[in-house]
Scaffold this active site. Structure first.
Site, PDB file in Angstrom:
ATOM      1  N   HIS A  74       0.843  -1.218   0.044  1.00  0.00           N
ATOM      2  CA  HIS A  74       0.181  -0.057  -0.009  1.00  0.00           C
ATOM      3  C   HIS A  74       0.869   1.144   0.206  1.00  0.00           C
ATOM      4  O   HIS A  74       0.631   2.023  -0.482  1.00  0.00           O
ATOM      5  CB  HIS A  74      -1.029  -0.124   1.406  1.00  0.00           C
ATOM      6  N   HIS A 125      -5.762   5.123   3.765  1.00  0.00           N
ATOM      7  CA  HIS A 125      -4.580   4.505   3.664  1.00  0.00           C
ATOM      8  C   HIS A 125      -3.122   5.250   3.958  1.00  0.00           C
ATOM      9  O   HIS A 125      -2.208   4.822   4.255  1.00  0.00           O
ATOM     10  CB  HIS A 125      -4.290   3.568   2.479  1.00  0.00           C
TER      11      HIS A 125
HETATM   12 CU1  C2O Z   1      -5.671  -3.099   0.305  1.00  0.00          CU
HETATM   13 CU2  C2O Z   1      -7.383  -1.190   2.956  1.00  0.00          CU
HETATM   14  O1  C2O Z   1      -7.005  -2.084   1.580  1.00  0.00           O
END
Ligand code: C2O
Length: 576
Positions: free
Chosen positions: A202, A361
């Site tokens: 991420h 994120h």
């Molecule tokens: Cu890839 Cu919050 O998910």
């Protein structure tokens, strides 16, 4: 392995069959075989399809695998082979538990030109601001909205431009919902959740998203905002995302959580019965403290469990404390309960369609940076080369397809950004210590033994007497074993130790050990199995445990307990 490390630029080669080492026996399951059957069906229908034309990358990896005979000691997750992305592999499960195909193709556009990514040397730092800051300047907000709008415009002018908003959202779907198999492991999904890949994947995703936004508005220093949900001042949906008709708005959200003057408080405990905002904030701070400081006893407890080449994806219990906790809770809290699949935020395949995803994120990523700086009695770095050499593919801001590694994502400052500081009151939110230890004898009268109770379906709250390997205070871990969950359901249960009060909605107490949360998710099997491990050392201090040889554990089904069964429970000396 040398060939994997060097730069590669591969042109399409003539069709060849892929070199696939035999899968590990433990991974052979009906589900995998049926998926493999699907793949061979779709590529064997006569004619030459794109999949067969573009085997260059897969061929390269296949060859290097054979040469190195690598199995023994190096199994990083290999980057996906884009030519093998299978749009029909993208599925999810509906509320009846049926696997249904997504009507979106979340495979990225294909190019056979790819290279290893070299981080630029940044001379200025992109400072990501808090989206909840009242003083966020109108200029910044206008820039952010413009950048998102330009991304959305690309959806219309060139749907195949990998920088477009939908293409960006699809990156998440492709890495989570099954279109990619692991190279050389047909039928084994490539999955970036529920493991130690969660944070680095991420971080890279946001990095390119931010660079693309910056390039679309001609400002390479542009920084995305972060949603400060760990701080009471940020425990509501940032208004920046809530203005209908603006680019950052998304209609597919829980309508009860839209900020409208009275801002509904984010509830990280996901306890729909809670209404007192002060209790919710106290719960949130406790949950943050536990997942950042109190519960992890090792780097992988926080980051997620090892996940190596050829491994079937883990269930939710493979995720680290942060991924399973605050991260998942925000997804659920924002997603639209009116929608069968909890779109957008409540389901992996659609989460990236809500601009708030990237803001959420950014705070998840910020938690990684903060956790690293908190002193602990275990090393914070994972040095396993299977972790460091795992790699992903992304399109950069110039539409180049690049390969990035976990190793290059460990230092966010090298990636040219940092977070505007904001208060972290959870850091001091260790629950108040009890003065008088609980009366375990009395509690035990209302509890059952492990043998009497397990296995069980978690329809009701249960209390169980769990023997301790060492009497009293010790460095021990609670293991709840063989948790089998229905993957189609949102599931949560909470765990307390020596709790005399039975107020499960108040988790800001010494007796609270932690939770298990599962988002409804798509996997090939209907059920997942895993263990939950909760470090108890601090909890023993908090409850001022007496010199007892056992404790009484309370397990409370908070959401859909009927969809959970548990095989057993035990306390063992601390597991790292
Ligand atoms: Cu890839 Cu919050 O998910």
């Amino acid at each position: 392995m040398a060939s994997l490390q060097s730069s590669f630029t591969v042109l399409a080669t003539t069709p060849t069959s892929r070199n696939s080492p035999l899968p590990k026996p433990s991974l052979l399951s009906t589900a995998r075989r049926s998926h493999r059957f699907q793949v061979s069906c779709s590529s064997g229908g006569g004619g030459v399809d794109r999949r067969n034309m573009l085997l260059g990358l897969g061929g390269l990896y296949g060859a290097s695998n054979l040469i190195s005979g690598r199995k023994a000691n190096a199994d990083p997750i290999l980057p996906p082979d884009l030519s093998q992305c299978d749009p029909t592999g993208a599925t999810t499960t509906n509320s009846q538990g049926q696997v249904v195909s997504l009507d979106v193709n979340c495979c990225p556009p294909y190019t056979d030109i790819q290279s290893d990514y070299k981080l630029p040397t940044f001379t200025t730092t992109r400072v990501r601001p808090s989206a909840n800051r009242r003083t966020l300047s109108p200029e910044y907000i206008a820039k952010y909205q413009l950048a998102i709008q330009r991304m959305r415009d690309l959806d219309v002018t060139d749907p195949d431009d990998p920088r477009g908003f939908t293409q960006q959202a699809n990156v998440h779907c492709a890495y989570c919902n099954g279109p990619y198999d692991q190279p050389d492991h047909p039928g084994t999904d490539l999955q970036v959740h529920n493991s130690w890949l969660f944070f680095p994947f991420h971080r890279w995703y946001l990095y390119f998203f931010e660079r693309i936004l910056g390039s679309l508005i001609g400002d390479p220093d542009f920084a995305i905002p972060y949603w400060n949900w760990d701080n009471p001042r940020g425990m509501f949906m940032p208004e920046l995302f809530a203005v209908p008709g603006t680019p950052a708005y998304d209609a597919n959200r829980n309508q009860d959580h839209i900020p409208t003057g009275s801002n509904p408080v984010v509830d990280l405990s996901l306890n729909s019965g809670l209404t007192d905002p002060i209790q919710i904030v106290n719960n949130n701070l406790t949950i943050m403290y536990n997942e950042m400081i109190g519960t992890p006893a090792s780097a992988t407890d926080f980051m997620g469990q090892p996940y190596r080449e050829g491994d079937a994806p883990h269930s939710f219990s493979g995720g680290g404390t942060s991924e399973r906790g605050s991260h998942t809770a925000i997804h659920v809290w924002v997603g639209d309960p009116r929608n069968e699949y909890s779109e957008d935020m409540g389901n992996f395949y659609s989460a990236g369609r809500d601009p708030i995803f990237y803001c959420h994120h950014a705070n998840v990523d910020r938690m990684w940076t903060l956790w690293k700086g908190i002193p602990a009695d275990y090393p914070k770095e994972i040095t396993d080369t299977d972790f460091l050499k795992s790699a992903f593919m992304f399109y950069d801001e110039n539409k180049n397809l690049v390969r990035v590694t976990v190793a290059d994502a460990l230092d966010h400052k090298r990636m040219g950004y940092e977070y505007e500081p904001s208060n972290t009151p959870w850091m001091n939110y260790r629950p108040q210590q009890r003065v008088v230890p609980a009366d375990v004898q009395a509690l035990s009268k209302k509890a059952q033994t492990v043998k009497q109770l397990f296995p069980l379906t978690l329809n009701n709250t249960v209390r169980v007497i769990v023997p301790k390997p060492t009497k009293g205070k010790a460095d021990e871990t609670l293991v709840i074993e063989n948790i089998v969950t229905d993957n189609t359901k949102l599931v949560k249960f909470d765990v307390f130790v020596n709790d005399e009060e039975d107020k499960p909605e108040e988790v800001d107490r010494a007796e609270y050990a932690g939770a298990f949360t599962q988002l409804p998710h798509r996997v090939k099997a209907k059920e997942s199995t895993g263990n939950l491990r909760l470090n108890l050392r601090e909890l023993y201090e908090n409850i001022n445990i007496a010199n007892d040889g056992s404790v009484v554990v309370t397990i409370v089904p908070t959401i859909n307990g009927g969809a959970v069964s548990i095989g057993g429970i035990k306390i063992v000396p601390r597991v790292n």
